[in-house]
Write a protein that holds these residues in place. Structure first.
Motif, mmCIF file in Angstrom:
data_model
loop_
_atom_site.group_PDB
_atom_site.id
_atom_site.type_symbol
_atom_site.label_atom_id
_atom_site.label_comp_id
_atom_site.label_asym_id
_atom_site.label_seq_id
_atom_site.Cartn_x
_atom_site.Cartn_y
_atom_site.Cartn_z
ATOM 1 N N ALA A 191 39.813 10.384 16.755
ATOM 2 C CA ALA A 191 38.549 10.946 17.226
ATOM 3 C C ALA A 191 38.717 12.431 17.519
ATOM 4 O O ALA A 191 37.880 13.254 17.165
ATOM 5 C CB ALA A 191 38.091 10.202 18.477
ATOM 6 N N ALA A 208 32.370 8.386 15.414
ATOM 7 C CA ALA A 208 32.304 6.924 15.554
ATOM 8 C C ALA A 208 32.557 6.259 14.200
ATOM 9 O O ALA A 208 33.275 5.244 14.111
ATOM 10 C CB ALA A 208 30.950 6.516 16.109
ATOM 11 N N GLY A 212 35.844 4.058 13.598
ATOM 12 C CA GLY A 212 35.494 2.652 13.355
ATOM 13 C C GLY A 212 36.027 2.175 12.020
ATOM 14 O O GLY A 212 36.783 1.189 11.950
ATOM 15 N N ILE A 287 38.793 1.592 18.777
ATOM 16 C CA ILE A 287 37.402 2.038 18.912
ATOM 17 C C ILE A 287 37.150 2.527 20.346
ATOM 18 O O ILE A 287 36.502 3.555 20.567
ATOM 19 C CB ILE A 287 36.447 0.889 18.512
ATOM 20 N N MET A 291 35.976 6.089 21.541
ATOM 21 C CA MET A 291 34.794 6.194 22.410
ATOM 22 C C MET A 291 35.077 7.099 23.615
ATOM 23 O O MET A 291 34.214 7.871 24.041
ATOM 24 C CB MET A 291 34.399 4.793 22.865
ATOM 25 N N GLY A 294 34.638 10.463 22.371
ATOM 26 C CA GLY A 294 33.221 10.671 22.075
ATOM 27 C C GLY A 294 32.394 10.886 23.326
ATOM 28 O O GLY A 294 31.598 11.832 23.414
ATOM 29 N N TYR A 305 27.121 5.906 20.653
ATOM 30 C CA TYR A 305 28.415 5.738 19.986
ATOM 31 C C TYR A 305 28.558 4.302 19.485
ATOM 32 O O TYR A 305 28.964 4.038 18.353
ATOM 33 C CB TYR A 305 29.560 6.083 20.956
ATOM 34 N N TYR A 306 28.177 3.352 20.358
ATOM 35 C CA TYR A 306 28.289 1.921 20.027
ATOM 36 C C TYR A 306 27.435 1.602 18.803
ATOM 37 O O TYR A 306 27.892 0.953 17.850
ATOM 38 C CB TYR A 306 27.867 1.101 21.253
ATOM 39 N N GLN A 308 26.294 3.610 16.504
ATOM 40 C CA GLN A 308 26.787 4.306 15.308
ATOM 41 C C GLN A 308 27.969 3.532 14.710
ATOM 42 O O GLN A 308 28.047 3.353 13.497
ATOM 43 C CB GLN A 308 27.208 5.735 15.685
ATOM 44 N N THR A 309 28.872 3.062 15.590
ATOM 45 C CA THR A 309 30.033 2.286 15.128
ATOM 46 C C THR A 309 29.539 1.011 14.441
ATOM 47 O O THR A 309 30.022 0.632 13.372
ATOM 48 C CB THR A 309 30.948 1.933 16.322
#
Lengths: 381, 264
Positions: A191, A208, A212, A287, A291, A294, A305-306, A308-309
């Motif tokens: 990231a 993300a 991911g 992840i 995050m 992020g 973020y969640y 988008q992943t």
């Protein structure tokens, strides 16, 4: 012999008759007092060429150790070469006994090994020979492992269920802390590296996607594989290698129990089962690592973020990742057990087997990743 | 008792006084008192699990006793500082049960290591010494062999060559005949006797091999796990002839007699 003083070792010569030389040995003949060398005696013999007999006088000898033995052995060799007779009566009895113990007649004949030097061609031939032999052994091992799996599927495999549970616990649950740490950090690093570039054109949210897809599709499996190769693969090689050293594997064979089923199968099964689970866990931790960057560094919203992943990672990526991990599990268990079974019968051989197991596991992880990636590319997943 | 003089009035090399040993709160043996005289071949005997090897560990400085003292030439070993202990231990030569040769080194390197560690001798001098020590145990020519390439008996002898590397004052043997055929065991016994006779070295042997005990021992202690004490001491041959203790007799006659004249 044990009391030491600072008196030097002394040697002088006398000639009671034309053909007799008396060597007077006195003082402390100890290694630390640097006693005289045989060269003095040699030059004395050279200057009195008529010498045919050597006597020893050790009345003034206070202490002695191995240095006197070395000196006298050299004198004996010297006299043997020059056909000079030695009268040993003057030598202390203990020294005479030890010289007798060390004499050539008490040794095995014809045993010598100097540092052998191989020619280049012999070296190449030996290496090729070794390569062919180990390749055949590896193939035979894989074949036996496949047969053992077949037996397992038919319900006829002979191993203790408790062993399987123990290995599952050791290679699964107990690996969680290290897998958590490494995967979260790898996610974090991904990231961070991605963010530096994406920030330049305001596309931070795609961090993300990078984290991911990379973690779920391959990096989660590779990182878990490398951790397990160093942790569990090495432990398998060391365990089975030590069992070879202690003849425990031989004991199984003579009881008619196949070491392949009893030792290798539970380990392969445990890793093939645990690796996908650990991989899944590593994906999640990676992840979460991403995050953290992020949310705290790029000021992204947690839900953003969640989501988008979720939209970036397809289920296909997950299956590919899990397939990788199951293959890695089998490869690590196979390499560890193979090297353990091939282990020699010494402590250093166990070390070599362990190193070799880790190297083989990591190489096979990378090679198989390349093969799976190419195959996925061809079939379009 | 004077620590430099044993109970027999001879010069005591090792004196053990009021020694309790064990692990943590578990006491294996208590109130041990004995002296090993200079030039003795001293046998520590007893059945399996009675604490023979533990006593050896205490004597060679690997395990601290729970209570009591061990004197070497009058020096109280466990009370000395680390440097003094090191100096005392440097006079020991130890042959371990499994020979404990370093498997990644050749026999020559195994014997050379203590010399390189503790002396400033030149490489050529060390080479000469290594050849001499290996020749003394009948292994001349085996310098470049690895321990895995020689037989068990030869490994024991190589272990002995390493134990003798620094010309020790006291040689300790842990089960020297374990795993050896009768001929090799006999040869090793003969070697121990010859080394003692020629070097005057004090020898301490932990064993339960009766033939070895009678062939080489001139002094001994018998450890009894039931009473956790020494129940007999002295020349093993004299113990066989005179001991009234059923356990000692049973041990020394392989269970044929439990006391003088009484068949079990």
């Amino acid at each position: 012999m044990s009391t030491k003083s600072q008196n030097k070792a002394e040697m002088r010569f006398s000639h009671p008759s034309q053909d007799t030389l008396v060597v007077h040995i006195g003082g402390n003949w100890l290694l630390e007092t640097s006693p005289p060398s045989t060269e003095l005696l040699e030059s004395e013999i050279k200057s009195f060429k008529t010498t045919r007999t050597i006597n020893f006088d050790t009345k003034n000898l206070t202490n002695w150790d191995s240095s006197l033995l070395i000196f006298l052995s050299k004198v004996f060799n010297l006299c043997a070469q020059r056909n000079i007779h030695i009268q040993t009566e003057g030598i202390p009895q203990g020294v005479r006994k030890l010289l007798d113990l060390a004499s050539p007649k008490r040794q095995r004949k014809g045993i010598t090994r100097k540092g052998e030097k191989k020619s280049f061609l012999v070296g190449v031939a030996d290496t090729t020979d070794d390569f062919i032999r180990t390749s055949m052994e590896m193939l035979a091992f894989i074949g036996e492992a496949a047969l053992a799996f077949g037996k397992l599927l038919c319900g006829r495999a002979n191993f203790r269920r408790i062993d399987l549970i123990t290995v599952i616990q050791e290679s699964g649950a107990q690996a969680i802390p290290i897998v958590s740490l490494i995967s979260a950090l790898v996610g974090l690093i991904f990231a961070f590296v991605g963010a530096l570039q994406l920030k330049l054109f305001g596309a931070q949210i795609y961090v993300a996607d990078i984290v991911g897809i990379a973690m779920v599709r391959v990096m989660g499996a590779i990182m878990t594989g490398i951790i397990m190769a160093g942790r569990t693969g090495a432990s398998f090689a060391a365990q089975i290698g030590t069992m070879q050293v202690n003849e425990e594997v031989d004991a199984l064979k003579t009881l008619g129990i196949s070491p392949m089923e009893f030792l290798v199968l539970p380990r392969m099964l445990a890793l093939a089962l645990m690796m996908p689970l650990l991989c899944l866990y590593a994906d999640l931790m990676g992840i979460i690592g991403g995050m953290i960057v992020g949310v705290f560094m790029l000021d992204l919203n947690f839900m953003e973020y969640y989501n988008q992943t979720k939209s970036a990672v397809a289920l296909t990526h997950l299956w590919v990742g899990l397939f990788h991990s199951a293959v890695f599990g089998l490869l690590i268990a196979l390499s560890g057990c193979l090297k353990g079974m091939q282990c020699g019968r010494s402590a250093s051989a166990v070390g070599t087997a362990t190193t070799s197991a880790v190297v083989t596991s990591i190489v096979s992880i990378i090679v198989s990743t390349a093969i799976i990636t190419i195959v996925c590319e061809i079939i379009g997943i | 008792m004077d620590e430099k003089r044993g109970s027999t009035g001879l010069e005591a090399k090792i004196t053990v006084r009021d020694l309790d040993m064990g692990y943590g709160s578990f006491v294996l043996m208590r109130n041990m008192n004995f002296a090993v005289n200079k030039g003795d071949i001293f046998i520590i005997m007893g059945g399996s699990g009675c604490g023979k090897s533990t006593l050896l560990k205490v004597l060679i400085g690997l395990l601290e006793p729970l209570r009591g003292q061990v004197f070497y030439d009058g020096a109280n070993f466990w009370e000395e500082d680390a440097r003094q202990k090191d100096l005392i231990m440097r006079k020991f030569g130890i042959l371990y049960q499994s020979s404990a040769l370093w498997s990644s080194m050749t026999l020559a390197e195994n014997v050379a290591l203590p010399l390189e560690q503790y002396t400033n001798l030149s490489k050529s001098r060390i080479r000469e010494l290594v050849s001499l020590k290996l020749a003394l145990v009948g292994l001349a020519g085996f310098e470049e062999f690895y321990p895995s390439e020689i037989s068990g008996g030869m490994r024991k002898r190589a272990g002995l060559a390493r134990a003798m590397a620094l010309d020790p004052d006291i040689l300790f043997f842990d089960e020297p005949s374990a795993g050896l055929d009768p001929v090799s065991a006999r040869l090793l016994d003969d070697l121990i006797l010859e080394l003692r006779d020629s070097l005057g070295t004090t020898v301490v042997v932990v064993t339960h091999e009766l033939q070895s005990i009678f062939a080489i021992g001139n002094n001994s202690v018998f450890l009894d796990p039931d009473t956790k004490t020494i129940i007999a001491s002295g020349d093993p041959k004299r113990l066989l002839a005179e001991s009234k203790d059923p356990k000692v007799m049973s041990f020394l006659t392989r269970g044929e007699k439990t006391s003088q004249g009484v068949e079990s």
